[in-house]
Design a protein around this motif. Structure first.
Motif, PDB file in Angstrom:
ATOM      1  N   ARG A 251       6.185 -12.558  11.649  1.00 59.97           N
ATOM      2  CA  ARG A 251       5.592 -11.383  12.278  1.00 59.97           C
ATOM      3  C   ARG A 251       5.344 -10.283  11.257  1.00 59.97           C
ATOM      4  N   LYS A 252       6.277 -10.136  10.314  1.00 61.82           N
ATOM      5  CA  LYS A 252       6.127  -9.116   9.270  1.00 61.82           C
ATOM      6  C   LYS A 252       4.902  -9.404   8.409  1.00 61.82           C
ATOM      7  N   LYS A 253       4.728 -10.678   8.040  1.00 57.46           N
ATOM      8  CA  LYS A 253       3.585 -11.051   7.209  1.00 57.46           C
ATOM      9  C   LYS A 253       2.281 -10.812   7.945  1.00 57.46           C
ATOM     10  N   ALA A 254       2.266 -11.180   9.242  1.00 57.72           N
ATOM     11  CA  ALA A 254       1.059 -10.979  10.044  1.00 57.72           C
ATOM     12  C   ALA A 254       0.761  -9.490  10.204  1.00 57.72           C
ATOM     13  N   ALA A 255       1.818  -8.706  10.412  1.00 61.54           N
ATOM     14  CA  ALA A 255       1.645  -7.258  10.573  1.00 61.54           C
ATOM     15  C   ALA A 255       1.124  -6.627   9.287  1.00 61.54           C
ATOM     16  N   GLU A 256       1.635  -7.072   8.149  1.00 63.82           N
ATOM     17  CA  GLU A 256       1.177  -6.528   6.871  1.00 63.82           C
ATOM     18  C   GLU A 256      -0.295  -6.862   6.641  1.00 63.82           C
ATOM     19  N   THR A 257      -0.692  -8.083   7.026  1.00 65.95           N
ATOM     20  CA  THR A 257      -2.094  -8.478   6.892  1.00 65.95           C
ATOM     21  C   THR A 257      -2.984  -7.629   7.794  1.00 65.95           C
ATOM     22  N   ASP A 258      -2.544  -7.444   9.049  1.00 66.26           N
ATOM     23  CA  ASP A 258      -3.311  -6.615   9.983  1.00 66.26           C
ATOM     24  C   ASP A 258      -3.432  -5.185   9.476  1.00 66.26           C
ATOM     25  N   GLU A 259      -2.336  -4.657   8.916  1.00 67.36           N
ATOM     26  CA  GLU A 259      -2.351  -3.287   8.404  1.00 67.36           C
ATOM     27  C   GLU A 259      -3.349  -3.141   7.262  1.00 67.36           C
ATOM     28  N   LYS A 260      -3.336  -4.101   6.326  1.00 67.17           N
ATOM     29  CA  LYS A 260      -4.256  -4.029   5.193  1.00 67.17           C
ATOM     30  C   LYS A 260      -5.709  -4.104   5.654  1.00 67.17           C
ATOM     31  N   GLU A 261      -5.981  -4.990   6.616  1.00 69.49           N
ATOM     32  CA  GLU A 261      -7.351  -5.132   7.115  1.00 69.49           C
ATOM     33  C   GLU A 261      -7.821  -3.852   7.813  1.00 69.49           C
ATOM     34  N   ALA A 262      -6.954  -3.303   8.677  1.00 72.13           N
ATOM     35  CA  ALA A 262      -7.328  -2.095   9.408  1.00 72.13           C
ATOM     36  C   ALA A 262      -7.523  -0.914   8.467  1.00 72.13           C
ATOM     37  N   LYS A 263      -6.608  -0.768   7.507  1.00 74.63           N
ATOM     38  CA  LYS A 263      -6.719   0.331   6.550  1.00 74.63           C
ATOM     39  C   LYS A 263      -7.986   0.177   5.709  1.00 74.63           C
ATOM     40  N   GLY A 264      -8.277  -1.057   5.294  1.00 72.39           N
ATOM     41  CA  GLY A 264      -9.481  -1.283   4.499  1.00 72.39           C
ATOM     42  C   GLY A 264     -10.744  -1.010   5.281  1.00 72.39           C
ATOM     43  N   ALA A 265     -10.758  -1.418   6.564  1.00 70.73           N
ATOM     44  CA  ALA A 265     -11.928  -1.172   7.402  1.00 70.73           C
ATOM     45  C   ALA A 265     -12.148   0.317   7.611  1.00 70.73           C
ATOM     46  N   LEU A 266     -11.073   1.047   7.874  1.00 64.85           N
ATOM     47  CA  LEU A 266     -11.179   2.485   8.141  1.00 64.85           C
ATOM     48  C   LEU A 266     -11.488   3.294   6.884  1.00 64.85           C
ATOM     49  N   ASP A 267     -11.400   2.655   5.719  1.00 65.81           N
ATOM     50  CA  ASP A 267     -11.778   3.362   4.488  1.00 65.81           C
ATOM     51  C   ASP A 267     -13.273   3.659   4.487  1.00 65.81           C
ATOM     52  N   ALA A 268     -14.005   2.976   5.369  1.00 68.66           N
ATOM     53  CA  ALA A 268     -15.450   3.216   5.469  1.00 68.66           C
ATOM     54  C   ALA A 268     -15.770   4.622   5.943  1.00 68.66           C
ATOM     55  N   ILE A 269     -14.861   5.225   6.703  1.00 64.84           N
ATOM     56  CA  ILE A 269     -15.133   6.576   7.226  1.00 64.84           C
ATOM     57  C   ILE A 269     -14.315   7.640   6.508  1.00 64.84           C
ATOM     58  N   ARG A 270     -13.666   7.274   5.410  1.00 67.04           N
ATOM     59  CA  ARG A 270     -12.908   8.275   4.642  1.00 67.04           C
ATOM     60  C   ARG A 270     -13.885   9.264   4.022  1.00 67.04           C
ATOM     61  N   PRO A 271     -13.709  10.572   4.279  1.00 66.41           N
ATOM     62  CA  PRO A 271     -14.669  11.563   3.784  1.00 66.41           C
ATOM     63  C   PRO A 271     -14.353  12.117   2.397  1.00 66.41           C
ATOM     64  N   ASN A 272     -13.162  11.894   1.900  1.00 64.65           N
ATOM     65  CA  ASN A 272     -12.741  12.574   0.672  1.00 64.65           C
ATOM     66  C   ASN A 272     -12.454  11.604  -0.468  1.00 64.65           C
ATOM     67  N   THR A 273     -12.539  12.132  -1.677  1.00 65.93           N
ATOM     68  CA  THR A 273     -12.179  11.373  -2.877  1.00 65.93           C
ATOM     69  C   THR A 273     -10.953  11.973  -3.555  1.00 65.93           C
ATOM     70  N   ALA A 274     -10.465  13.083  -3.023  1.00 68.50           N
ATOM     71  CA  ALA A 274      -9.254  13.728  -3.530  1.00 68.50           C
ATOM     72  C   ALA A 274      -8.729  14.665  -2.443  1.00 68.50           C
ATOM     73  N   GLY A 275      -7.434  14.956  -2.506  1.00 70.89           N
ATOM     74  CA  GLY A 275      -6.849  15.854  -1.525  1.00 70.89           C
ATOM     75  C   GLY A 275      -6.684  15.199  -0.166  1.00 70.89           C
ATOM     76  N   ALA A 276      -6.576  16.020   0.886  1.00 68.33           N
ATOM     77  CA  ALA A 276      -6.325  15.518   2.235  1.00 68.33           C
ATOM     78  C   ALA A 276      -7.421  15.981   3.188  1.00 68.33           C
ATOM     79  N   GLU A 277      -7.809  15.081   4.094  1.00 64.01           N
ATOM     80  CA  GLU A 277      -8.814  15.392   5.108  1.00 64.01           C
ATOM     81  C   GLU A 277      -8.400  14.746   6.430  1.00 64.01           C
ATOM     82  N   LEU A 278      -8.693  15.421   7.537  1.00 61.14           N
ATOM     83  CA  LEU A 278      -8.403  14.903   8.870  1.00 61.14           C
ATOM     84  C   LEU A 278      -9.693  14.407   9.518  1.00 61.14           C
ATOM     85  N   VAL A 279      -9.581  13.264  10.210  1.00 61.58           N
ATOM     86  CA  VAL A 279     -10.734  12.683  10.883  1.00 61.58           C
ATOM     87  C   VAL A 279     -10.347  12.361  12.318  1.00 61.58           C
TER      88      VAL A 279
END
Length: 342
Positions: A251-279
């Motif tokens: 379950r841990k391995k599957a969760a880590e894979t899901d987390e990486k995929e979701a984080k990578g997908a959501l990087d498409a809407i990341r607005p910043n290249t430095a600092g912090a931003e809320l979306v």
């Protein structure tokens, strides 16, 4: 032999002071224990004698902050800045459970509680909100005040980070369901035999390390083994525990894979290249916070090269206890069977 100044540290002084305070000497189950470790609550409700002194420097710092805030509030009340009918450091009781609220503002019908925490935990609170134990505790105070004829409309929790000084305030309406849930939890704990109550924290956690029942709770563990070995003593089904370990790792391995995929997908809407931003995301009840930083870390490969070039060994530190690595491998001819010849 009398304790000398050289051996009696400031930490010793503070811990001794904390252990003699009325709240530290309290043996009855209190509202601050609602919704946390069920076994500790069971010991309290059963009137079990403590086996450990408990207490921590973090708790002492929290106590000092509470007392400083109370002193300021009482001075302001004496000066007429705060209304005389506001409550400060007030003892209450509801359903036979004792509690001490920090402040009640009559004009706004607000119960205000102070919580000290670490910066790391504060960041988690901002995302997830107060834990159930904090909601049950504060709503227990509110229920006690309502039983006294007062009105409670709001619950306010001021979180203060001890290491950074940052404050975060959570505000919510008084919800009677939290009181019902808390009382149901207490009823279930009372009805469960002590030995069957779960240990809701790990033995190496800060909660367990400073628990007044730590030794009693983990009593029975295999000598010179992990305190959690008592779980096997209580339930010696090796196959079941091994299956649980295998399932957890899957379950841990599957969760880590899901987390990486979701984080990578959501990087498409990341607005910043430095600092912090809320979306904000439509249809999602939380806000994404993107933080881009460039921390400097030790280049271990280069360090090893530099030491090798200087003809010196890389400094290492030997652990006090041996590290245990547990793998799940295919069974072969050479297998050790506990209790057998192997």
């Amino acid at each position: 032999m009398a304790t000398t100044i050289a051996t009696y540290t400031t930490a010793d002084l503070l811990l001794d002071w904390d252990r003699t305070r009325p709240r530290s000497l309290q043996t009855a189950f209190g509202m601050s224990e609602l919704g946390d470790c069920r076994r500790r609550a069971g010991y309290r409700l059963a009137g079990t004698a403590a086996t450990n002194t408990g207490g921590s420097l973090q708790a002492v710092m929290g106590t000092a902050i509470h007392e400083a805030a109370a002193a300021v509030l009482k001075d302001q009340q004496a000066a007429g800045v705060i209304p005389a009918d506001d409550l400060i450091e007030h003892e209450v009781s509801f359903a036979g459970i004792l509690g001490h609220l920090d402040r009640y503002e009559t004009a706004t019908a607000s119960l205000v509680d102070i919580k000290t925490t670490s910066d790391r935990w504060l960041r988690k609170l901002k995302v997830q909100g107060p834990p159930t134990s904090h909601l049950w505790q504060t709503h227990g105070y509110g229920a006690a005040l309502i039983a006294q004829g007062r009105t409670v409309k709001r619950i306010v929790i001021d979180y203060l980070a001890r290491d950074t000084g940052e404050q975060w305030r959570w505000t919510g309406r008084f919800d009677p369901q939290h009181v019902r849930d808390a009382l149901e939890w207490v009823t279930e704990v009372r009805a469960t035999p002590l030995d069957e109550l779960p240990r809701d924290h790990q033995p190496d956690s800060a909660w367990c390390e400073h628990c007044p029942f730590r030794d009693l709770c983990w009593e029975g563990a295999v000598t010179d083994r992990d305190p959690r070995s008592v779980l096997f003593v209580e339930d010696p089904d090796a196959a079941s525990w091994a299956t649980k370990l295998e399932d957890a790792r899957a379950r841990k391995k599957a969760a880590e894979t899901d987390e990486k995929e979701a984080k990578g997908a959501l990087d498409a809407i990341r607005p910043n290249t430095a600092g912090a931003e809320l979306v904000a995301i439509p249809g999602f009840d939380k806000v994404l916070k993107y933080t881009v930083s460039f921390p400097e870390r030790i280049d271990t490969a280069q360090v090893r090269k530099d030491y090798a070039a200087a003809g010196r060994p890389v400094p290492t530190k030997k652990p006090l206890k041996g590290e245990v690595k547990l793998e799940l491998v295919d069974a072969g001819d050479e297998v050790f069977v506990p209790g057998g010849e192997g």
